[in-house]
Design an enzyme around this catalytic site. Structure first.
Site, PDB file in Angstrom:
ATOM      1  N   THR A  34      19.719 -16.646  18.864  1.00 22.67           N
ATOM      2  CA  THR A  34      19.665 -18.020  18.371  1.00 22.67           C
ATOM      3  C   THR A  34      20.565 -18.894  19.249  1.00 22.67           C
ATOM      4  OG1 THR A  34      21.587 -17.848  16.918  1.00 22.67           O
ATOM      5  CG2 THR A  34      19.456 -17.168  15.983  1.00 22.67           C
ATOM      6  N   LEU A  79      25.901  -7.616  11.367  1.00 24.05           N
ATOM      7  CA  LEU A  79      26.633  -8.887  11.513  1.00 24.05           C
ATOM      8  C   LEU A  79      25.712 -10.078  11.718  1.00 24.05           C
ATOM      9  CD1 LEU A  79      28.425  -6.599  13.464  1.00 24.05           C
ATOM     10  CD2 LEU A  79      30.049  -8.438  13.064  1.00 24.05           C
ATOM     11  N   ALA A  81      23.745 -13.199  11.410  1.00 28.61           N
ATOM     12  CA  ALA A  81      23.712 -14.182  10.329  1.00 28.61           C
ATOM     13  C   ALA A  81      23.703 -15.575  10.931  1.00 28.61           C
ATOM     14  CB  ALA A  81      24.940 -14.028   9.427  1.00 28.61           C
ATOM     15  N   GLU A  82      23.254 -16.531  10.133  1.00 28.74           N
ATOM     16  CA  GLU A  82      23.581 -17.930  10.408  1.00 28.74           C
ATOM     17  C   GLU A  82      24.979 -18.103   9.839  1.00 28.74           C
ATOM     18  OE1 GLU A  82      22.055 -20.261  12.065  1.00 28.74           O
ATOM     19  OE2 GLU A  82      20.186 -19.185  12.458  1.00 28.74           O
ATOM     20  N   THR A 130      32.067 -12.311   4.367  1.00 28.11           N
ATOM     21  CA  THR A 130      33.121 -13.315   4.511  1.00 28.11           C
ATOM     22  C   THR A 130      33.928 -13.458   3.224  1.00 28.11           C
ATOM     23  OG1 THR A 130      33.433 -15.708   4.696  1.00 28.11           O
ATOM     24  CG2 THR A 130      31.286 -15.005   3.963  1.00 28.11           C
ATOM     25  N   ASP A 131      35.154 -13.950   3.355  1.00 25.07           N
ATOM     26  CA  ASP A 131      35.957 -14.248   2.152  1.00 25.07           C
ATOM     27  C   ASP A 131      35.436 -15.495   1.432  1.00 25.07           C
ATOM     28  OD1 ASP A 131      36.778 -16.193   3.987  1.00 25.07           O
ATOM     29  OD2 ASP A 131      38.932 -15.823   3.742  1.00 25.07           O
ATOM     30  N   GLU A 132      34.517 -16.250   2.094  1.00 27.37           N
ATOM     31  CA  GLU A 132      34.026 -17.488   1.470  1.00 27.37           C
ATOM     32  C   GLU A 132      33.200 -17.199   0.221  1.00 27.37           C
ATOM     33  OE1 GLU A 132      32.670 -20.544   4.131  1.00 27.37           O
ATOM     34  OE2 GLU A 132      33.769 -19.676   5.813  1.00 27.37           O
ATOM     35  N   TYR A 155      25.958 -21.628   2.952  1.00 27.22           N
ATOM     36  CA  TYR A 155      26.341 -20.453   3.763  1.00 27.22           C
ATOM     37  C   TYR A 155      26.940 -19.360   2.887  1.00 27.22           C
ATOM     38  CZ  TYR A 155      29.365 -17.485   6.626  1.00 27.22           C
ATOM     39  OH  TYR A 155      30.014 -16.396   7.179  1.00 27.22           O
ATOM     40  N   LYS A 159      25.568 -15.551   1.882  1.00 28.01           N
ATOM     41  CA  LYS A 159      26.318 -14.324   2.187  1.00 28.01           C
ATOM     42  C   LYS A 159      26.586 -13.551   0.885  1.00 28.01           C
ATOM     43  CE  LYS A 159      27.727 -12.978   5.604  1.00 28.01           C
ATOM     44  NZ  LYS A 159      27.123 -12.121   6.670  1.00 28.01           N
ATOM     45  N   VAL A 211      39.571 -34.004  12.634  1.00 24.89           N
ATOM     46  CA  VAL A 211      40.165 -33.184  11.557  1.00 24.89           C
ATOM     47  C   VAL A 211      39.565 -33.679  10.249  1.00 24.89           C
ATOM     48  CG1 VAL A 211      42.302 -32.625  10.332  1.00 24.89           C
ATOM     49  CG2 VAL A 211      42.304 -32.758  12.834  1.00 24.89           C
ATOM     50  N   ASN A 254      44.920 -26.740   8.309  1.00 25.67           N
ATOM     51  CA  ASN A 254      44.173 -27.134   9.508  1.00 25.67           C
ATOM     52  C   ASN A 254      44.985 -28.064  10.411  1.00 25.67           C
ATOM     53  OD1 ASN A 254      42.008 -25.607   8.744  1.00 25.67           O
ATOM     54  ND2 ASN A 254      40.749 -27.333   8.050  1.00 25.67           N
ATOM     55  N   GLY A 287      32.184 -30.570  -0.576  1.00 27.82           N
ATOM     56  CA  GLY A 287      32.492 -29.258  -1.189  1.00 27.82           C
ATOM     57  C   GLY A 287      33.447 -28.425  -0.349  1.00 27.82           C
TER      58      GLY A 287
HETATM   59  N1  NAD Z   1      33.274 -16.281  12.275  1.00 32.82           N
HETATM   60  C1  NAD Z   1      34.009 -16.030  11.220  1.00 32.82           C
HETATM   61  O1  NAD Z   1      35.139 -16.536  11.101  1.00 32.82           O
HETATM   62  C2  NAD Z   1      33.521 -15.100  10.150  1.00 32.82           C
HETATM   63  C3  NAD Z   1      34.367 -14.812   9.092  1.00 32.82           C
HETATM   64  C4  NAD Z   1      33.937 -13.913   8.118  1.00 32.82           C
HETATM   65  C5  NAD Z   1      32.702 -13.298   8.224  1.00 32.82           C
HETATM   66  N2  NAD Z   1      31.881 -13.617   9.258  1.00 32.82           N
HETATM   67  C6  NAD Z   1      30.574 -12.920   9.312  1.00 32.82           C
HETATM   68  O2  NAD Z   1      30.560 -12.140  10.499  1.00 32.82           O
HETATM   69  C7  NAD Z   1      29.241 -12.101  11.047  1.00 32.82           C
HETATM   70  C8  NAD Z   1      29.263 -12.571  12.489  1.00 32.82           C
HETATM   71  O3  NAD Z   1      29.788 -13.900  12.537  1.00 32.82           O
HETATM   72  P1  NAD Z   1      29.921 -14.669  13.921  1.00 32.82           P
HETATM   73  O4  NAD Z   1      30.954 -15.704  13.743  1.00 32.82           O
HETATM   74  O5  NAD Z   1      30.059 -13.678  15.023  1.00 32.82           O
HETATM   75  O6  NAD Z   1      28.489 -15.351  14.007  1.00 32.82           O
HETATM   76  P2  NAD Z   1      27.764 -16.032  15.249  1.00 32.82           P
HETATM   77  O7  NAD Z   1      27.043 -17.208  14.688  1.00 32.82           O
HETATM   78  O8  NAD Z   1      28.712 -16.217  16.385  1.00 32.82           O
HETATM   79  O9  NAD Z   1      26.713 -14.928  15.735  1.00 32.82           O
HETATM   80  C9  NAD Z   1      25.603 -14.564  14.977  1.00 32.82           C
HETATM   81  C10 NAD Z   1      24.669 -13.753  15.869  1.00 32.82           C
HETATM   82  O10 NAD Z   1      23.571 -13.332  15.041  1.00 32.82           O
HETATM   83  C11 NAD Z   1      22.371 -13.580  15.742  1.00 32.82           C
HETATM   84  N3  NAD Z   1      21.310 -13.866  14.764  1.00 32.82           N
HETATM   85  C12 NAD Z   1      21.253 -14.931  13.897  1.00 32.82           C
HETATM   86  N4  NAD Z   1      20.121 -14.877  13.191  1.00 32.82           N
HETATM   87  C13 NAD Z   1      19.467 -13.761  13.591  1.00 32.82           C
HETATM   88  C14 NAD Z   1      18.238 -13.164  13.213  1.00 32.82           C
HETATM   89  N5  NAD Z   1      17.449 -13.718  12.288  1.00 32.82           N
HETATM   90  N6  NAD Z   1      17.857 -12.008  13.823  1.00 32.82           N
HETATM   91  C15 NAD Z   1      18.635 -11.442  14.780  1.00 32.82           C
HETATM   92  N7  NAD Z   1      19.797 -11.981  15.186  1.00 32.82           N
HETATM   93  C16 NAD Z   1      20.208 -13.113  14.591  1.00 32.82           C
HETATM   94  C17 NAD Z   1      22.639 -14.802  16.612  1.00 32.82           C
HETATM   95  O11 NAD Z   1      21.733 -14.874  17.694  1.00 32.82           O
HETATM   96  C18 NAD Z   1      24.086 -14.546  17.030  1.00 32.82           C
HETATM   97  O12 NAD Z   1      24.142 -13.785  18.212  1.00 32.82           O
HETATM   98  C19 NAD Z   1      28.382 -12.985  10.131  1.00 32.82           C
HETATM   99  O13 NAD Z   1      27.688 -12.134   9.250  1.00 32.82           O
HETATM  100  C20 NAD Z   1      29.381 -13.856   9.395  1.00 32.82           C
HETATM  101  O14 NAD Z   1      28.910 -14.189   8.128  1.00 32.82           O
HETATM  102  C21 NAD Z   1      32.259 -14.492  10.222  1.00 32.82           C
END
Ligand code: NAD
Length: 345
Positions: A34, A79, A81-82, A130-132, A155, A159, A211, A254, A287
């Protein structure tokens, strides 16, 4: 071990891929690429015989079934996700599709594979969350694994739904799952729409540093490489059916975080005024959760994990990385929506 990692071209997934290969695991990276993906994130391991890439959407059940049949993984780290809250406010549909339906497709494909292999005890489906999902805290208290779910954005709701599916597949079908819920990550390869890279890059470009509200929201920051270590540990040593909260024990408002980054930039690349002069308060996110904080006692006591990087050290390393890696971030600034104010509601 052969690990199927979904979302391995993203920020955290790529850190997991790099770390898993460094630990000697074989990795199959499944990612549909994506706007948030960047294969350069895994360039350092792309030539390794331990690494394979499959471009596929996790909602595409036949493609995912084929990938399981071809690679026969011992474990899944899910991992993909959007992940951007502001984008979930403008367009929640993609979040429901990938985070909910995509997790369902992954669970069904993993279950069929696990059953076909004779239900090996060592198989794991590790869901990264996520903790969210726990909602918003007041000034006191921390999220434990027993905190009731209370998601407040599209989001976090998507999750939370995916976490419930994963637990249900364990209870109903016996699929050996592990879940982790972690706090805000930061570090190298963070996509330039998230707070910390936005601050660094807007500062360097002489643009306003936005900010939200008064900058009083508190987040618990976790260095991404510490997170990748914790995930690989939870995968290998975590108890089946259990969830683990992962946090950096680095709470910051922040506004304080932004001022610290500005001060680090003043040191590393002094301009003709302090970068903090560019801070601009903008309308708050609808929110906007006030505070997140993780109690990581369980992962510390059961698995012996604790973060190795303080917030100050991690921010210093992150600022240095962005200054040294303009070739990585510059092309990403042209992607759709990057640099725009999203999610005003
Ligand atoms: N970034 C944070 O601070 C954070 C904190 C807690 C949890 N998370 C969780 O960790 C995971 C990774 O987060 P991130 O920040 O690396 O996300 P990111 O947005 O950087 O990366 C997501 C990746 O998933 C791929 N992707 C999205 N939709 C897809 C689909 N339908 N099929 C295949 N691939 C797909 C994208 O191409 C991308 O490479 C997520 O599940 C997120 O919920 C993230």
């Amino acid at each position: 071990m052969k690990i199927l990692v979904t979302g391995g071209a993203g920020f955290i997934g790529s850190a997991v891929v790099r770390r898993a290969v460094a630990q000697g695991h074989a990795v199959v990276n499944v990612d549909c690429l994506t706007y948030a993906a960047c294969l350069d994130n895994v360039a350092s391991v792309a030539g390794s015989p331990l690494y394979a890439f499959e471009q596929a959407n996790i909602c595409d059940a036949p493609a995912i079934a084929r990938i399981f049949a071809t690679h026969r993984p011992d474990a899944v780290m899910h991992l993909a996700a959007e992940s951007h809250v502001d984008r979930s406010i403008d367009g929640p549909g993609a979040f429901i599709e990938t985070n909910v339906k995509g997790t369902f497709v992954m669970l069904e494909a993993a279950r069929a594979h696990w059953q076909a292999m004779g239900r090996p005890e060592g198989f794991r489906f590790h869901h990264i969350s996520t903790d969210e999902v726990f909602g918003s805290l007041g000034p006191e208290g921390k999220f434990t694994e027993d905190t009731p779910y209370d998601p407040r954005s599209p989001y976090s709701a998507s999750k939370a739904a995916s976490d419930h599916l994963v637990r249900a597949w364990h209870e109903t079908y016996g699929l050996p799952v592990v879940l982790t819920n972690c706090s805000n990550n930061y570090g190298p390869f963070h996509f330039p729409e998230k707070l910390i890279p936005v601050v660094i890059l807007n500062a360097l470009h002489g643009r306003p540093i936005p900010v939200y509200g008064q900058g009083l929201n508190v987040r618990d920051w976790l260095f991404v490489e510490d997170h990748a270590d914790a995930l690989l540990l939870a995968l290998q040593k975590g108890r089946v059916g259990r969830s683990y909260n992962i946090g950096g024990e680095n709470e910051a408002r922040n506004i304080d975080l932004v001022r610290t980054i500005c001060a680090l930039l003043d040191e590393a690349r002094p301009g003709n005024h302090p970068y903090a002069d560019q801070i601009t308060f903008v309308t708050d996110r609808p929110g906007h959760d006030a505070r997140y904080a993780i109690d990581p006692s369980r992962i510390r006591e059961e698995l012996g994990w604790r973060p190795s990087v303080t917030l100050e050290e991690g921010l210093r390393r992150t600022v240095a990385w962005y200054l040294a890696n303009e070739d990585w971030w510059r092309p990403l600034l042209a992607r759709k929506g990057v640099g725009e104010r999203l999610g005003k509601g």
